[in-house]
Enzyme design. Structure first.
Site, PDB file in Angstrom:
ATOM      1  CB  THR A 160      85.374  51.138  63.962  1.00 49.50           C
ATOM      2  OG1 THR A 160      85.090  52.654  63.051  1.00 49.50           O
ATOM      3  CG2 THR A 160      83.962  50.118  63.804  1.00 49.50           C
ATOM      4  CG  ASP A 161      86.003  56.733  65.482  1.00 47.63           C
ATOM      5  OD1 ASP A 161      85.021  55.642  64.424  1.00 47.63           O
ATOM      6  OD2 ASP A 161      86.080  57.388  66.522  1.00 47.63           O
ATOM      7  CD  GLU A 162      83.923  54.433  60.553  1.00 46.22           C
ATOM      8  OE1 GLU A 162      82.747  53.512  59.427  1.00 46.22           O
ATOM      9  OE2 GLU A 162      85.234  54.826  60.094  1.00 46.22           O
ATOM     10  CE1 TYR A 220      84.620  48.393  58.953  1.00 47.83           C
ATOM     11  CE2 TYR A 220      84.308  50.810  59.728  1.00 47.83           C
ATOM     12  CZ  TYR A 220      84.606  49.534  59.903  1.00 47.83           C
ATOM     13  OH  TYR A 220      85.974  49.504  61.136  1.00 47.83           O
ATOM     14  CE  LYS A 223      85.039  46.582  63.486  1.00 47.43           C
ATOM     15  NZ  LYS A 223      86.080  44.894  63.223  1.00 47.43           N
TER      16      LYS A 223
HETATM   17  P1  NAD Z   1      92.792  46.203  57.027  1.00 41.72           P
HETATM   18  O1  NAD Z   1      91.297  46.175  55.338  1.00 41.72           O
HETATM   19  O2  NAD Z   1      93.651  47.065  56.386  1.00 41.72           O
HETATM   20  O3  NAD Z   1      92.827  44.530  56.491  1.00 41.72           O
HETATM   21  C1  NAD Z   1      92.125  43.324  57.100  1.00 41.72           C
HETATM   22  C2  NAD Z   1      92.542  42.305  56.883  1.00 41.72           C
HETATM   23  O4  NAD Z   1      91.799  41.595  57.416  1.00 41.72           O
HETATM   24  C3  NAD Z   1      93.524  42.219  55.477  1.00 41.72           C
HETATM   25  O5  NAD Z   1      94.895  41.821  55.762  1.00 41.72           O
HETATM   26  C4  NAD Z   1      92.429  41.072  54.866  1.00 41.72           C
HETATM   27  O6  NAD Z   1      92.761  39.827  54.314  1.00 41.72           O
HETATM   28  C5  NAD Z   1      91.757  40.579  56.226  1.00 41.72           C
HETATM   29  N1  NAD Z   1      90.756  39.758  56.099  1.00 41.72           N
HETATM   30  C6  NAD Z   1      89.457  39.975  55.931  1.00 41.72           C
HETATM   31  N2  NAD Z   1      88.418  39.481  56.138  1.00 41.72           N
HETATM   32  C7  NAD Z   1      89.217  38.333  55.986  1.00 41.72           C
HETATM   33  C8  NAD Z   1      88.110  37.051  56.696  1.00 41.72           C
HETATM   34  N3  NAD Z   1      87.436  36.661  55.869  1.00 41.72           N
HETATM   35  N4  NAD Z   1      89.188  35.717  56.691  1.00 41.72           N
HETATM   36  C9  NAD Z   1      90.663  36.099  57.296  1.00 41.72           C
HETATM   37  N5  NAD Z   1      90.932  37.620  57.330  1.00 41.72           N
HETATM   38  C10 NAD Z   1      90.641  37.935  56.784  1.00 41.72           C
HETATM   39  O7  NAD Z   1      91.986  47.011  57.470  1.00 41.72           O
HETATM   40  P2  NAD Z   1      92.831  47.501  58.883  1.00 41.72           P
HETATM   41  O8  NAD Z   1      92.118  49.383  58.872  1.00 41.72           O
HETATM   42  O9  NAD Z   1      94.117  47.308  59.049  1.00 41.72           O
HETATM   43  O10 NAD Z   1      91.836  47.805  60.131  1.00 41.72           O
HETATM   44  C11 NAD Z   1      91.963  46.393  61.253  1.00 41.72           C
HETATM   45  C12 NAD Z   1      90.632  46.424  62.500  1.00 41.72           C
HETATM   46  O11 NAD Z   1      91.119  47.557  62.772  1.00 41.72           O
HETATM   47  C13 NAD Z   1      89.080  45.881  61.343  1.00 41.72           C
HETATM   48  O12 NAD Z   1      88.779  45.341  62.604  1.00 41.72           O
HETATM   49  C14 NAD Z   1      88.342  47.474  61.468  1.00 41.72           C
HETATM   50  O13 NAD Z   1      87.090  47.264  61.307  1.00 41.72           O
HETATM   51  C15 NAD Z   1      90.059  47.760  62.857  1.00 41.72           C
HETATM   52  N6  NAD Z   1      89.965  49.257  62.722  1.00 41.72           N
HETATM   53  C16 NAD Z   1      90.183  50.205  61.416  1.00 41.72           C
HETATM   54  C17 NAD Z   1      90.351  51.813  61.206  1.00 41.72           C
HETATM   55  C18 NAD Z   1      90.678  52.022  60.358  1.00 41.72           C
HETATM   56  O14 NAD Z   1      90.937  53.492  60.401  1.00 41.72           O
HETATM   57  N7  NAD Z   1      91.180  51.604  59.514  1.00 41.72           N
HETATM   58  C19 NAD Z   1      90.134  52.153  63.072  1.00 41.72           C
HETATM   59  C20 NAD Z   1      89.275  51.344  63.993  1.00 41.72           C
HETATM   60  C21 NAD Z   1      89.532  50.146  63.949  1.00 41.72           C
HETATM   61  P1  TYD Z   2      87.525  56.976  55.060  1.00 42.55           P
HETATM   62  O1  TYD Z   2      89.019  56.560  54.844  1.00 42.55           O
HETATM   63  O2  TYD Z   2      87.081  55.441  53.677  1.00 42.55           O
HETATM   64  O3  TYD Z   2      87.250  56.581  56.201  1.00 42.55           O
HETATM   65  P2  TYD Z   2      86.168  56.114  57.342  1.00 42.55           P
HETATM   66  O4  TYD Z   2      84.645  56.647  56.313  1.00 42.55           O
HETATM   67  O5  TYD Z   2      85.719  54.712  58.045  1.00 42.55           O
HETATM   68  O6  TYD Z   2      85.949  57.549  58.147  1.00 42.55           O
HETATM   69  O7  TYD Z   2      86.974  58.205  55.038  1.00 42.55           O
HETATM   70  C1  TYD Z   2      87.694  59.768  55.280  1.00 42.55           C
HETATM   71  C2  TYD Z   2      86.509  60.610  55.231  1.00 42.55           C
HETATM   72  O8  TYD Z   2      87.266  61.250  54.118  1.00 42.55           O
HETATM   73  C3  TYD Z   2      85.100  60.519  54.781  1.00 42.55           C
HETATM   74  O9  TYD Z   2      84.270  61.830  55.712  1.00 42.55           O
HETATM   75  C4  TYD Z   2      85.067  59.850  53.623  1.00 42.55           C
HETATM   76  C5  TYD Z   2      86.165  61.385  53.551  1.00 42.55           C
HETATM   77  N1  TYD Z   2      86.588  60.862  51.155  1.00 42.55           N
HETATM   78  C6  TYD Z   2      86.500  61.653  51.157  1.00 42.55           C
HETATM   79  O10 TYD Z   2      85.984  62.494  50.441  1.00 42.55           O
HETATM   80  N2  TYD Z   2      86.732  61.486  49.660  1.00 42.55           N
HETATM   81  C7  TYD Z   2      87.421  59.782  49.261  1.00 42.55           C
HETATM   82  O11 TYD Z   2      88.152  59.677  48.733  1.00 42.55           O
HETATM   83  C8  TYD Z   2      87.768  59.200  50.636  1.00 42.55           C
HETATM   84  C9  TYD Z   2      87.873  58.026  50.496  1.00 42.55           C
HETATM   85  C10 TYD Z   2      86.652  59.658  51.712  1.00 42.55           C
END
Ligand code: NAD
Ligand code: TYD
Length: 355
Positions: free
Chosen positions: A133-135, A158, A162
């Protein structure tokens, strides 16, 4: 006919993972795709109903922290590559309970790295691709962008977990010569995102005429990327990226949270045929998230120049498609939000969630 390659995808039943698995299954019928997922609250096999019977797909329920199981799978399938997405992914949950983030995101990643190192004695042609993630880069002021050279400065449990896993992946490259690649992506949006995240949470609450909880002053900025564009970037980096490198992935699509919620409200008014402006009335400013990062913005020029990747879906279209998908898939929503999510939402927001 034997498969050309066997790939392990971890976390393939989650939001991004399910889009990636679908892309790989469709695009590479000559690859065997093994999806390992623990099926936590965020993992849902319904996300993959349409491809679950494909001959090149295998689902394995399992936990990446279980070294015996992971070693066994490597022995059984002799993976040619790993694309590692499994993680605990929600910042608010990491604030409430950091330990599961440490276990899955850090320990689980090391378990996978160890298995790859042990089984890939001949590492030629193998690849361990870590999705991040960019975070990890921390928080920006009003200007500037994260590049691949930006120093890490994670500020939530989180992002710290990461960041730790990213460092460990790179350490295995430098120390043991394990072939790795890492990408760091901005906020994804689209179908199948668990409704604890900003956009699906707001869509559901608008539909149910519930308050829209905007944290703090709402002036926090995120860069948003259509999830299928992320999956396409992962495919490209997996096949064409340079070993040992890091690639930033972003949508070039920055929004302040309040502006994004406004745009979504207006789309929802149209889709639900409600009077213009009515959904905006539901916006409620609530207590801020502790340690809330002010702004994320990605410079994805390395990926563009080296591999020719660019985002394809514009925000207006992506937001509309996302909103429509959630309106069309209430049965999915009801199933994923039944049970423990009710309690989570009540603790976070002080009342029951949207449907
Ligand atoms: P998500 O929470 O939707 O999915 C995570 C998946 O991992 C789920 O299916 C869960 O069951 C599985 N999982 C969790 N713990 C596990 C374990 N111990 N063993 C096996 N499986 C396990 O997450 P996402 O949003 O699809 O993100 C996927 C990846 O991309 C993550 O690594 C996250 O850090 C990264 N990422 C997400 C975003 C975003 O905006 N969602 C952005 C950048 C990077
Ligand atoms: P989120 O979807 O949790 O992603 P991330 O924290 O990984 O960026 O949140 C996106 C942005 O929206 C973040 O600045 C937090 C804000 N947010 C709210 O204002 N209200 C909400 O109920 C949630 C879930 C997030």
């Amino acid at each position: 006919m034997p498969f050309e390659k066997t790939l392990l995808i971890t976390g393939g039943a989650g939001f991004i993972g399910s889009h990636l698995v679908r892309l790989l299954i469709d695009k590479y019928p000559n690859y065997h795709i093994v999806n390992l997922d623990k099926l936590t609250y965020a993992g849902n096999l319904e996300n993959l109903r349409d491809i679950e019977n494909r001959p090149n797909y295998t689902f394995v329920k399992g936990d990446i922290t279980d070294a015996e199981q992971i070693q066994g799978l490597f022995g059984q399938y002799g993976f040619d590559g790993v694309i590692h997405l499994a993680a605990e992914s929600h910042v608010d949950r990491s604030i409430a309970n950091p330990m599961s983030f440490i276990e899955t995101n850090i320990v689980g990643t090391v378990v996978l790295l160890n298995a790859a190192r042990f089984h890939w004695k001949q590492a030629e042609g193998k690849l361990f691709y870590h999705i991040s993630t960019d975070e990890v880069y921390g928080s920006l002021g009003d200007t500037g962008f994260f590049t691949e050279k930006t120093a890490y400065d994670p500020r939530s449990p989180y992002s710290a977990s990461k960041a730790s896993s990213d460092h460990l992946v790179r350490a295995y490259y430098h120390t043991y010569g394990l072939p790795v690649v890492v990408s760091n992506c901005s906020n994804n949006y689209g179908p199948y995102q668990f409704p604890e995240k900003l956009l699906p949470l707001m869509i559901n609450n608008i539909r149910d005429n519930k308050p829209l909880p905007v944290y703090g002053d709402g002036l926090y900025t995120r860069d948003w990327l259509w999830v299928e564009d992320h999956a396409a970037a992962i495919d490209l980096i997996f096949h064409k990226g340079r070993v040992g490198e890091t690639y930033n992935i972003g949508g070039n699509n920055e929004w302040k949270n309040i502006s994004l919620v406004h745009a979504l409200c207006d789309i929802m008014d149209e889709l639900l045929e409600r009077p213009a402006g009515s959904s905006r009335q539901l916006i409620t400013f609530v207590k801020d998230r502790p340690g809330h990062d002010r702004r994320y913005a990605i410079d994805a020029s390395k990926l563009k120049h080296e591999l020719g990747w660019e985002p394809s879906v514009q925000a207006a279209e992506g937001l509309r498609r996302t909103a429509q998908w959630y309106l069309d898939n209430t049965a999915w929503l009801e199933r994923v939000t039944s049970g423990a999510y009710q309690q989570y939402y009540a603790e976070m927001y002080g009342e029951a969630p949207g449907r």
